[in-house]
Design a protein around this motif. Sequence first.
Motif, PDB file in Angstrom:
ATOM      1  N   GLY A  58       0.816  -1.204   0.000  1.00  6.10           N
ATOM      2  CA  GLY A  58       0.000   0.000   0.000  1.00  6.10           C
ATOM      3  C   GLY A  58       0.850   1.254   0.000  1.00  6.10           C
ATOM      4  N   GLN A  59       1.942   1.222   0.736  1.00  2.00           N
ATOM      5  CA  GLN A  59       2.836   2.369   0.753  1.00  2.00           C
ATOM      6  C   GLN A  59       3.389   2.652  -0.636  1.00  2.00           C
ATOM      7  N   ALA A  60       3.798   1.592  -1.323  1.00  2.00           N
ATOM      8  CA  ALA A  60       4.335   1.775  -2.670  1.00  2.00           C
ATOM      9  C   ALA A  60       3.288   2.370  -3.605  1.00  2.00           C
ATOM     10  N   LYS A  61       2.051   1.885  -3.463  1.00  2.46           N
ATOM     11  CA  LYS A  61       0.993   2.398  -4.346  1.00  2.46           C
ATOM     12  C   LYS A  61       0.657   3.850  -4.003  1.00  2.46           C
ATOM     13  N   ARG A  62       0.628   4.182  -2.680  1.00  2.19           N
ATOM     14  CA  ARG A  62       0.316   5.557  -2.278  1.00  2.19           C
ATOM     15  C   ARG A  62       1.388   6.524  -2.767  1.00  2.19           C
ATOM     16  N   ARG A  63       2.632   6.108  -2.715  1.00  7.55           N
ATOM     17  CA  ARG A  63       3.710   6.960  -3.226  1.00  7.55           C
ATOM     18  C   ARG A  63       3.548   7.185  -4.727  1.00  7.55           C
ATOM     19  N   MET A  64       3.151   6.100  -5.413  1.00  6.22           N
ATOM     20  CA  MET A  64       3.006   6.196  -6.866  1.00  6.22           C
ATOM     21  C   MET A  64       1.807   7.074  -7.244  1.00  6.22           C
ATOM     22  N   ASP A  65       0.724   7.007  -6.412  1.00 10.88           N
ATOM     23  CA  ASP A  65      -0.492   7.763  -6.746  1.00 10.88           C
ATOM     24  C   ASP A  65      -0.454   9.198  -6.236  1.00 10.88           C
ATOM     25  N   ALA A  66       0.465   9.501  -5.313  1.00 15.98           N
ATOM     26  CA  ALA A  66       0.447  10.823  -4.673  1.00 15.98           C
ATOM     27  C   ALA A  66       0.685  11.945  -5.667  1.00 15.98           C
ATOM     28  N   ARG A  67       1.702  11.846  -6.495  1.00 18.96           N
ATOM     29  CA  ARG A  67       2.053  12.941  -7.408  1.00 18.96           C
ATOM     30  C   ARG A  67       0.929  13.232  -8.403  1.00 18.96           C
ATOM     31  N   PRO A  68       0.467  12.203  -9.215  1.00 15.05           N
ATOM     32  CA  PRO A  68      -0.616  12.544 -10.163  1.00 15.05           C
ATOM     33  C   PRO A  68      -1.889  12.981  -9.446  1.00 15.05           C
ATOM     34  N   GLY A  69      -2.177  12.374  -8.265  1.00 16.92           N
ATOM     35  CA  GLY A  69      -3.389  12.765  -7.543  1.00 16.92           C
ATOM     36  C   GLY A  69      -3.370  14.212  -7.121  1.00 16.92           C
ATOM     37  N   LEU A  70      -2.240  14.667  -6.538  1.00 16.98           N
ATOM     38  CA  LEU A  70      -2.168  16.047  -6.058  1.00 16.98           C
ATOM     39  C   LEU A  70      -2.143  17.032  -7.229  1.00 16.98           C
ATOM     40  N   TRP A  71      -1.432  16.702  -8.290  1.00 18.78           N
ATOM     41  CA  TRP A  71      -1.389  17.604  -9.445  1.00 18.78           C
ATOM     42  C   TRP A  71      -2.779  17.770 -10.062  1.00 18.78           C
ATOM     43  N   ILE A  72      -3.523  16.681 -10.163  1.00 11.67           N
ATOM     44  CA  ILE A  72      -4.886  16.779 -10.726  1.00 11.67           C
ATOM     45  C   ILE A  72      -5.791  17.569  -9.780  1.00 11.67           C
ATOM     46  N   ALA A  73      -5.675  17.263  -8.484  1.00 13.93           N
ATOM     47  CA  ALA A  73      -6.509  17.969  -7.501  1.00 13.93           C
ATOM     48  C   ALA A  73      -6.221  19.476  -7.520  1.00 13.93           C
ATOM     49  N   VAL A  74      -4.951  19.848  -7.570  1.00 13.33           N
ATOM     50  CA  VAL A  74      -4.588  21.263  -7.608  1.00 13.33           C
ATOM     51  C   VAL A  74      -5.099  21.920  -8.893  1.00 13.33           C
ATOM     52  N   ALA A  75      -4.995  21.190 -10.007  1.00 12.90           N
ATOM     53  CA  ALA A  75      -5.467  21.745 -11.281  1.00 12.90           C
ATOM     54  C   ALA A  75      -6.961  22.036 -11.219  1.00 12.90           C
ATOM     55  N   ILE A  76      -7.749  21.110 -10.686  1.00 13.21           N
ATOM     56  CA  ILE A  76      -9.197  21.318 -10.573  1.00 13.21           C
ATOM     57  C   ILE A  76      -9.489  22.428  -9.562  1.00 13.21           C
ATOM     58  N   TYR A  77      -8.734  22.441  -8.486  1.00 15.32           N
ATOM     59  CA  TYR A  77      -8.873  23.472  -7.442  1.00 15.32           C
ATOM     60  C   TYR A  77      -8.678  24.870  -8.025  1.00 15.32           C
ATOM     61  N   LEU A  78      -7.694  25.021  -8.896  1.00 15.00           N
ATOM     62  CA  LEU A  78      -7.431  26.317  -9.519  1.00 15.00           C
ATOM     63  C   LEU A  78      -8.483  26.659 -10.569  1.00 15.00           C
ATOM     64  N   MET A  79      -9.020  25.641 -11.258  1.00 11.38           N
ATOM     65  CA  MET A  79     -10.058  25.893 -12.259  1.00 11.38           C
ATOM     66  C   MET A  79     -11.322  26.481 -11.631  1.00 11.38           C
ATOM     67  N   PHE A  80     -11.585  26.155 -10.350  1.00 13.04           N
ATOM     68  CA  PHE A  80     -12.764  26.704  -9.675  1.00 13.04           C
ATOM     69  C   PHE A  80     -12.611  28.194  -9.376  1.00 13.04           C
ATOM     70  N   SER A  81     -11.472  28.753  -9.754  1.00 17.45           N
ATOM     71  CA  SER A  81     -11.326  30.217  -9.627  1.00 17.45           C
ATOM     72  C   SER A  81     -12.384  30.945 -10.459  1.00 17.45           C
ATOM     73  N   ALA A  82     -12.823  30.308 -11.545  1.00 18.96           N
ATOM     74  CA  ALA A  82     -13.851  30.911 -12.402  1.00 18.96           C
ATOM     75  C   ALA A  82     -15.157  31.091 -11.646  1.00 18.96           C
ATOM     76  N   THR A  83     -15.525  30.129 -10.805  1.00 20.70           N
ATOM     77  CA  THR A  83     -16.759  30.257 -10.016  1.00 20.70           C
ATOM     78  C   THR A  83     -16.616  31.336  -8.950  1.00 20.70           C
ATOM     79  N   ASP A  84     -15.398  31.541  -8.458  1.00 17.41           N
ATOM     80  CA  ASP A  84     -15.181  32.637  -7.501  1.00 17.41           C
ATOM     81  C   ASP A  84     -15.520  33.974  -8.150  1.00 17.41           C
ATOM     82  N   LEU A  85     -15.118  34.141  -9.405  1.00 17.31           N
ATOM     83  CA  LEU A  85     -15.393  35.386 -10.111  1.00 17.31           C
ATOM     84  C   LEU A  85     -16.883  35.588 -10.334  1.00 17.31           C
TER      85      LEU A  85
END
Length: 689
Positions: A58-85
């Motif tokens: 599980g540790q190996a899988k979490r390490r492998m999934d952490a980078r793409p997961g956080l990058w995708i989450a941050v990308a979607i998080y920033l896209m919601f800036s449009a709703t803030d406007l």
Amino acid sequence: MGAEARNDFGMQSPVQTGFVVTNERASPALADMADAEPFELHYEPRSDELRDLYRKEGQAKRRMDARPGLWIAVAIYLMFSATDLLLIPDVAIYTITARFAVGMTALLILEAQLRRGVATEWIDVTCAGAIIFGYVGWLCPAVMGADKESVSYYMVFGTIFMMSANLFFTFKFSVSILTSAIILVILYIVNYFVPSTLTYKMVFGTFYISCFTFTSYVNWKLNEERYNVFLNALEAKIQHKEATERGQALLSLSRTDPLTGLENRRAIDEKLRDYWSDWQRSGSSFVAILIDVDFFKRFNDFYGHQEGDRCLVLVANALADMVKQRNGSIGRYGGEEFIVLARMEKREQVADITEAIRSTVQNLALPHEHRRDGTSVVTVSVGAAFTRAQTGAKLEKIIYEADRALYLAKAGGRNCTWLFDPNDPQSSDESENVAALLKIAIGQDLVSLVYQPIQNVASGRVEAVEALMRLKMLDGTSVPPGLFIPVAERTGAVLELGRWAIKTVCAELLVDDHIRVVSVNVSPIQLKTPGFATSVAAILSETGVAGSRLAFEITEGLEMEMHSDILRCISDLKLLGIRIWLDDFGTGFAGLSWLRLIDFDTVKIDRSFLHDCGTPRGKAMLQDIIALVRNRGHKILVEGVETDKQMALVREFDIDEIQGFYVGRPAPAARFRARPATHKRPFLVVKSA
């Protein structure tokens, strides 16, 4: 282990048994693996071992999934800036700034952690913290907006952060619950302070609880499914490992000699093909060496087959260690025969490894007291063939050449080595032409007999002749006896040639009483052949010749093993009245044993002893041999008498009979039919045909 095991998030799930967890389990012996069932249960892991292994994977899988997961989450998080406007334009600049600050900080921290190789738990904390601070960082400036109604409704989007713990990451169950619970608490706190009706607070409070419950359930099911997937994958992996190990064990078993543990003929043949391919492709020369345990049949007969097996194992182990040091390969080629393959650059290096093989076995000092050749330990004969440039060379040729070299090593007295030499008449390709020639020799009249006289020293009369075989090619070229006789023995052609010689002797000289006694050389192969004495009796009966007029000369050599077949055959021949002579006495090791067991009519002393009488030591040796034979009561014949001085010497030693150019050279039967055999020295000037 029972039928179920507990995973790390506290739930129980079914676990199929019948597989191995640890990768460090030692493989069973080949024989055990061959008998085992394909998925036989070798070890049942405990639940804590399963949890540990699951956590590690599980540790190996979490390490492998952490980078793409956080990058995708941050990308979607920033896209919601449009709703803030759109929804909170008055504070959008602050929420968007917060979004970028939290997102970029989280990504930088994660990349630094991955580069430094920090523990997986800290990576989980970073990702979980990114979710929490992402919500808090956006929420703080958002609640400062002037449109409180929009803010109150916009806050519902906080549930997205609650669910993101399971959408973008593969957290452990405890981390997911804790992250979602923190978001839930923040939602309730904000919900409490946001100006709204009680109904609003109850509805959205219930919605937040429902989302938390739903996401927690989803998280639980996801973890349970991950664990089941882990178990199924583990079982498949272990079954594959078991099948692979079993296949490898069976393959190894099929390529291994069961007695010695060496590679068997199948395996060594494959390796030989690899060596040959390298030789053909890149010129990587190598040597093929055949090794035969000397007198092994006699060893089995006297010590038993269990001791014989033990002998082969000890020889195999000693040779394997020695060959391994020289980066070679060794296998058992069948029976008491072994084969060694080794890469070598020069032909001169072969002598070193072949001598090492011979001396290694001799130095084992395994007792072999029944050899009767002057050696009392187990030894080997070694034949080698080295790669060489030749037209139309084939893989089988080098083994064939090694086999011919081994034959010559055995013919040379055993416990010796022999390297195939294409220029040696005994081992060259010419011998194969001779082998083919021998098959048609009798039918094409290519074989004939000449006779050399034997003189009684006291009377001066020729009392017997020795029949000598001659062979010619189709073009009339003579083939030396030293070439065709070994080939005849090796190919078995000597059996038919031997019968032909006996029948021809009877027809040419004995039927009409031209000569009183004719001696014929008999190969050990003939004496070992069942029915040989019977075939001789048939020839005597057919020609009407008395057996007492035939003498069979038996050479004291390596093939004259003292076993019952030869002794029985000699006894049967003597019953027919045939005289038995011991030829070339003194050149081998078995002569004394033969003198003790067999009542020879005549012992022929090899010519080398007479020719060495030019020195006092050589003369003394001949005297000792004569005294030894005379004490046994045998008649003595000395070969190689060529000069008056040698004739005087044999008279001085009171020799019974002599043979050599002084008496006469080999001549066709017609010369003997033309002269009475009772004349003194009638063949002094006879030339060989």
